[in-house]
Design a protein around this motif. Structure first.
Motif, PDB file in Angstrom:
ATOM      1  N   CYS A 284      52.754  43.801  41.350  1.00 26.82           N
ATOM      2  CA  CYS A 284      52.644  44.808  42.453  1.00 26.82           C
ATOM      3  C   CYS A 284      51.315  44.602  43.208  1.00 26.82           C
ATOM      4  CB  CYS A 284      52.774  46.225  41.918  1.00 26.82           C
ATOM      5  SG  CYS A 284      51.628  46.703  40.627  1.00 26.82           S
ATOM      6  N   PHE A 285      51.205  43.433  43.832  1.00 26.58           N
ATOM      7  CA  PHE A 285      49.883  42.969  44.247  1.00 26.58           C
ATOM      8  C   PHE A 285      49.142  43.887  45.216  1.00 26.58           C
ATOM      9  CE2 PHE A 285      47.118  39.682  46.423  1.00 26.58           C
ATOM     10  CZ  PHE A 285      46.159  39.745  45.437  1.00 26.58           C
ATOM     11  N   TYR A 286      49.793  44.282  46.296  1.00 26.20           N
ATOM     12  CA  TYR A 286      49.072  45.087  47.291  1.00 26.20           C
ATOM     13  C   TYR A 286      48.592  46.405  46.667  1.00 26.20           C
ATOM     14  CZ  TYR A 286      50.595  42.107  51.242  1.00 26.20           C
ATOM     15  OH  TYR A 286      50.800  41.067  52.111  1.00 26.20           O
ATOM     16  N   VAL A 287      49.403  46.973  45.742  1.00 29.60           N
ATOM     17  CA  VAL A 287      48.975  48.232  45.113  1.00 29.60           C
ATOM     18  C   VAL A 287      47.744  47.965  44.248  1.00 29.60           C
ATOM     19  CG1 VAL A 287      49.629  50.206  43.693  1.00 29.60           C
ATOM     20  CG2 VAL A 287      51.353  49.094  45.103  1.00 29.60           C
ATOM     21  N   GLN A 288      47.737  46.836  43.524  1.00 29.07           N
ATOM     22  CA  GLN A 288      46.555  46.530  42.697  1.00 29.07           C
ATOM     23  C   GLN A 288      45.294  46.392  43.553  1.00 29.07           C
ATOM     24  OE1 GLN A 288      46.488  44.334  38.944  1.00 29.07           O
ATOM     25  NE2 GLN A 288      48.198  43.153  39.775  1.00 29.07           N
ATOM     26  N   VAL A 289      45.459  45.785  44.733  1.00 37.31           N
ATOM     27  CA  VAL A 289      44.294  45.631  45.619  1.00 37.31           C
ATOM     28  C   VAL A 289      43.787  47.014  46.029  1.00 37.31           C
ATOM     29  CG1 VAL A 289      43.529  44.746  47.862  1.00 37.31           C
ATOM     30  CG2 VAL A 289      45.074  43.366  46.445  1.00 37.31           C
ATOM     31  N   GLU A 290      44.710  47.915  46.347  1.00 39.52           N
ATOM     32  CA  GLU A 290      44.314  49.276  46.741  1.00 39.52           C
ATOM     33  C   GLU A 290      43.716  50.035  45.555  1.00 39.52           C
ATOM     34  OE1 GLU A 290      44.163  50.244  49.714  1.00 39.52           O
ATOM     35  OE2 GLU A 290      45.384  48.741  50.759  1.00 39.52           O
ATOM     36  N   GLU A 291      44.266  49.810  44.356  1.00 37.95           N
ATOM     37  CA  GLU A 291      43.752  50.508  43.170  1.00 37.95           C
ATOM     38  C   GLU A 291      42.312  50.087  42.864  1.00 37.95           C
ATOM     39  OE1 GLU A 291      47.932  51.256  40.678  1.00 37.95           O
ATOM     40  OE2 GLU A 291      46.696  49.526  40.224  1.00 37.95           O
TER      41      GLU A 291
END
Ligand code: TTP
Length: 352
Positions: free
Chosen positions: A13-20
């Motif tokens: 879930c790459f984009y979410v990890q970047v936001e997290e």
């Protein structure tokens, strides 16, 4: 059987990890990234696993996700010049690649969050360094690895994983065991180290598949997401293919896969193995026929081509419905905007 060791590493879930990472308060809670949130809460492009557990999928609009999971955090993609700005996700992907480069020389970037690695040289090197190669099976630990044929797809139960993987490792002590499997064990150990380093240096988690070629590694990678890796030994291919829908294979998602299903009646990959090479030559041209014949047996030789930057750089924006462009001036404006972005990204790629 392939003598290569190929891995596919795919961020979870790459984009979410970047936001997290930017907003640690989202960590451990359901979250999704949405693009263009004007209509029905925006289109979801990434969903974390906490939200997936509550029934949220990438095919929902933001509003629908809120209905399913009222506590979900919906994070909008930043907009620059009136369009989505994906710079931070691309930069984060580059950080991950930088770590991978410490472990493998032959890396092919496949997308913003996915890369193929040919680990053959690294595996050969480790084998050559070992005084007694037989010891490798006792010294290596694979605390994060599943093995196809020794685990149930999609089940990440730790007890079952460790028992299954230990059972498979035991079979490799047999003097008749294929040496390729021992090479996959070493490849998997390198990938375990690399994934730990990616986590350590970037805080991002990823999954991986390890096998003798790109197609099998891609399939294996998806079997135990998130944050796990999976070996697909050649001997487990028939079992996997007996239940694997044809269209799930990387190169069979389009027209070719559709004709296998509709014209040849192949539901799963094992059905394709019932056709002789000459039957496939008759139905398709020779090159494609042979490709399919081999693929049905888990054989594929597409090389990992070393490439760290994207093969092409594109930039687009949809102007649907009421936002349709009506004047030449509007078209000229947007052409210039999109061209500037492509130019900037090409310059950045060149600098890297
Ligand atoms: P994927 O690797 O397809 O998915 P993912 O990383 O979100 O989740 P998974 O753990 O299942 O691999 O896509 C990588 C990123 O690309 C994703 O985080 C967001 C972006 N993306 C889009 O912008 N549009 C799309 O249609 C898809 C599929 C992904």
């Amino acid at each position: 059987m392939s003598s290569r060791v190929v891995a596919l590493v795919d961020m979870d879930c790459f984009y979410v990890q970047v936001e997290e990472r930017l907003n640690p308060e989202y960590k451990g809670k359901p979250a999704a990234v949405v693009q263009y949130n004007t209509w029905k809460g925006g289109g979801i492009i990434a969903v974390n696993y906490e939200a997936r557990d509550r029934g949220v999928t990438r095919f929902m609009r933001g509003d629908e996700a809120k209905e399913k999971c009222p506590e979900i955090h919906l994070i909008s993609v930043k907009e620059v010049r009136g369009k989505a700005d994906l710079t931070k996700y691309r930069d984060a992907g580059q950080e991950v690649l930088d770590v991978m480069c410490k472990f493998c020389k032959c890396i092919q970037r496949a997308s913003v969050d996915e890369a193929y690695l040919d680990l053959t040289d690294e595996v050969n090197k480790r084998l050559a360094e070992e005084k007694n190669p037989g010891d490798i099976l006792t010294s290596i630990s694979l605390p994060n690895t599943f093995v196809v044929g020794y685990a149930e797809d999609g089940n990440n139960d730790e007890d079952k994983r460790s028992k299954g993987t230990a059972e498979w490792l035991k079979t490799l002590w047999d003097p008749d065991a294929d040496s390729q499997s021992t090479r996959l064990v070493i490849g998997a150990a390198i990938v375990e180290e690399m994934r730990a380093a990616i986590y350590e240096e970037t805080t991002f988690r990823c999954s991986a598949g390890i096998s003798g070629n790109k197609v099998l590694s891609k399939l294996a990678c998806g079997l135990h997401k998130p944050n796990r890796q999976t070996i697909l030994p050649h001997s487990s291919v028939p079992e996997l293919f007996s239940r694997l829908p044809v269209r799930k294979v990387r190169s069979l998602g389009g027209k070719l896969g559709a004709s296998l299903v509709e014209e040849l009646g192949c539901k799963v990959m094992a059905d394709l193995a019932n056709f002789s090479e000459s039957e496939l030559h008759q139905r398709f041209e020779e090159k494609t026929g042979s490709y399919l014949y081999n693929l049905a047996r888990g054989i594929e030789d597409d090389p990992v081509v070393p490439r760290l930057v994207a093969k092409s750089v594109g930039c687009c924006k949809n102007f649907s419905g009421r936002s349709a462009l009506c004047t030449k001036a509007d078209v000229a404006f947007w052409l210039k905007e999109l061209a500037s972005e492509v130019g900037e990204r090409l310059e950045k790629d060149m600098a890297e």
